[in-house]
Design a protein around this motif. Structure first.
Motif, PDB file in Angstrom:
ATOM      1  N   MET A   6     -11.528  29.372 -37.524  1.00  0.00           N
ATOM      2  CA  MET A   6     -10.904  28.758 -38.682  1.00  0.00           C
ATOM      3  C   MET A   6     -10.493  29.856 -39.651  1.00  0.00           C
ATOM      4  SD  MET A   6     -12.134  25.802 -41.326  1.00  0.00           S
ATOM      5  CE  MET A   6     -12.151  24.635 -40.027  1.00  0.00           C
ATOM      6  N   ASP A   7      -9.250  29.760 -40.144  1.00  0.00           N
ATOM      7  CA  ASP A   7      -8.770  30.712 -41.141  1.00  0.00           C
ATOM      8  C   ASP A   7      -9.339  30.353 -42.502  1.00  0.00           C
ATOM      9  OD1 ASP A   7      -7.151  32.199 -39.401  1.00  0.00           O
ATOM     10  OD2 ASP A   7      -5.494  30.790 -39.616  1.00  0.00           O
ATOM     11  N   ILE A   8      -9.644  31.374 -43.286  1.00  0.00           N
ATOM     12  CA  ILE A   8     -10.142  31.181 -44.643  1.00  0.00           C
ATOM     13  C   ILE A   8      -9.495  32.237 -45.520  1.00  0.00           C
ATOM     14  CG2 ILE A   8     -12.200  32.542 -44.106  1.00  0.00           C
ATOM     15  CD1 ILE A   8     -13.714  30.880 -46.170  1.00  0.00           C
ATOM     16  N   SER A   9      -9.062  31.806 -46.711  1.00  0.00           N
ATOM     17  CA  SER A   9      -8.356  32.726 -47.596  1.00  0.00           C
ATOM     18  C   SER A   9      -8.592  32.362 -49.056  1.00  0.00           C
ATOM     19  CB  SER A   9      -6.850  32.668 -47.310  1.00  0.00           C
ATOM     20  OG  SER A   9      -6.146  33.485 -48.218  1.00  0.00           O
ATOM     21  N   ASN A  10      -8.618  33.393 -49.899  1.00  0.00           N
ATOM     22  CA  ASN A  10      -8.686  33.128 -51.334  1.00  0.00           C
ATOM     23  C   ASN A  10      -7.283  32.981 -51.928  1.00  0.00           C
ATOM     24  OD1 ASN A  10      -8.047  35.839 -51.067  1.00  0.00           O
ATOM     25  ND2 ASN A  10      -9.169  36.437 -52.889  1.00  0.00           N
ATOM     26  N   LEU A  11      -6.261  33.105 -51.091  1.00  0.00           N
ATOM     27  CA  LEU A  11      -4.885  32.846 -51.520  1.00  0.00           C
ATOM     28  C   LEU A  11      -4.599  31.357 -51.408  1.00  0.00           C
ATOM     29  CD1 LEU A  11      -3.137  35.748 -49.569  1.00  0.00           C
ATOM     30  CD2 LEU A  11      -3.827  35.732 -51.977  1.00  0.00           C
ATOM     31  N   ALA A  35      -2.288  30.124 -49.665  1.00  0.00           N
ATOM     32  CA  ALA A  35      -1.711  29.890 -48.337  1.00  0.00           C
ATOM     33  C   ALA A  35      -2.252  30.951 -47.396  1.00  0.00           C
ATOM     34  CB  ALA A  35      -0.189  29.966 -48.408  1.00  0.00           C
ATOM     35  N   ILE A  36      -2.029  30.742 -46.112  1.00  0.00           N
ATOM     36  CA  ILE A  36      -2.380  31.739 -45.104  1.00  0.00           C
ATOM     37  C   ILE A  36      -1.089  32.497 -44.783  1.00  0.00           C
ATOM     38  CG2 ILE A  36      -3.258  32.131 -42.770  1.00  0.00           C
ATOM     39  CD1 ILE A  36      -5.380  30.892 -44.564  1.00  0.00           C
ATOM     40  N   PRO A  37      -1.022  33.784 -45.079  1.00  0.00           N
ATOM     41  CA  PRO A  37       0.209  34.537 -44.817  1.00  0.00           C
ATOM     42  C   PRO A  37       0.666  34.392 -43.366  1.00  0.00           C
ATOM     43  CG  PRO A  37      -1.307  35.860 -46.127  1.00  0.00           C
ATOM     44  CD  PRO A  37      -2.062  34.625 -45.689  1.00  0.00           C
ATOM     45  N   GLY A  38       1.955  34.092 -43.204  1.00  0.00           N
ATOM     46  CA  GLY A  38       2.536  33.942 -41.880  1.00  0.00           C
ATOM     47  C   GLY A  38       2.340  32.576 -41.251  1.00  0.00           C
ATOM     48  N   ALA A  74      -9.123  22.230 -47.952  1.00  0.00           N
ATOM     49  CA  ALA A  74      -8.998  22.123 -46.500  1.00  0.00           C
ATOM     50  C   ALA A  74      -7.550  21.769 -46.173  1.00  0.00           C
ATOM     51  CB  ALA A  74      -9.933  21.040 -45.972  1.00  0.00           C
ATOM     52  N   VAL A  75      -6.982  22.491 -45.211  1.00  0.00           N
ATOM     53  CA  VAL A  75      -5.592  22.279 -44.826  1.00  0.00           C
ATOM     54  C   VAL A  75      -5.427  22.395 -43.311  1.00  0.00           C
ATOM     55  CG1 VAL A  75      -4.623  23.115 -47.015  1.00  0.00           C
ATOM     56  CG2 VAL A  75      -4.996  24.720 -45.132  1.00  0.00           C
ATOM     57  N   VAL A  76      -4.310  21.896 -42.851  1.00  0.00           N
ATOM     58  CA  VAL A  76      -3.882  22.126 -41.475  1.00  0.00           C
ATOM     59  C   VAL A  76      -2.682  23.058 -41.553  1.00  0.00           C
ATOM     60  CG1 VAL A  76      -2.940  21.091 -39.360  1.00  0.00           C
ATOM     61  CG2 VAL A  76      -4.701  19.881 -40.681  1.00  0.00           C
ATOM     62  N   VAL A  77      -2.742  24.154 -40.810  1.00  0.00           N
ATOM     63  CA  VAL A  77      -1.646  25.119 -40.800  1.00  0.00           C
ATOM     64  C   VAL A  77      -1.098  25.267 -39.394  1.00  0.00           C
ATOM     65  CG1 VAL A  77      -2.474  26.428 -42.798  1.00  0.00           C
ATOM     66  CG2 VAL A  77      -3.232  27.087 -40.523  1.00  0.00           C
ATOM     67  N   GLU A  78       0.181  25.649 -39.327  1.00  0.00           N
ATOM     68  CA  GLU A  78       0.828  25.947 -38.030  1.00  0.00           C
ATOM     69  C   GLU A  78       1.216  27.396 -38.015  1.00  0.00           C
ATOM     70  OE1 GLU A  78       4.187  23.279 -37.831  1.00  0.00           O
ATOM     71  OE2 GLU A  78       2.979  21.717 -36.936  1.00  0.00           O
TER      72      GLU A  78
END
Length: 104
Positions: free
Chosen positions: A1-6, A8-11, A100-104
């Motif tokens: 699972m990606d986690i970020s303090n931004l 969004a998740i870059p890219g 919590a998000v879903v990213v592609e």
């Protein structure tokens, strides 16, 4: 699972917001750590026992937040923050929270 303090998740592209997720832990001080911390106050330096306690607390709070995110169907948590507060004399809460998000 990606986690970020931004935000969004870059890219990657956020395709669905699932809401706030959080995890927390309440820890108390250890008598041995208190004794060593008291001695350190006289000579100065890092209070390693407390540093380790906070690192463990942040790790546990983060894992609980990620478990909650997985339960919602998320594959990432963005805008992650930490908060600490005193609960009572000798005990503190560490909380990790984010979206919590879903990213592609």
């Amino acid at each position: 699972m990606d986690i970020s303090n931004l935000e969004a998740i870059p890219g990657r592209t956020v395709v669905r917001h699932l809401g706030l997720v959080q995890g927390s832990t309440v820890r108390s001080k250890h008598a041995g750590r208190d004794l060593m911390a008291g001695l350190k106050n006289f000579v100065g330096g890092e209070l390693r026992g407390y540093t380790e306690l906070l690192e463990e607390s942040r790790r546990e709070a983060t894992e609980r937040m990620l478990q909650q995110a997985r339960a919602t169907g998320a594959n990432a948590v963005v805008n992650v923050r930490f908060s600490t507060s005193n609960i009572t004399s000798g005990a503190a809460e560490v909380m990790a929270y984010g979206t919590a998000v879903v990213v592609e």
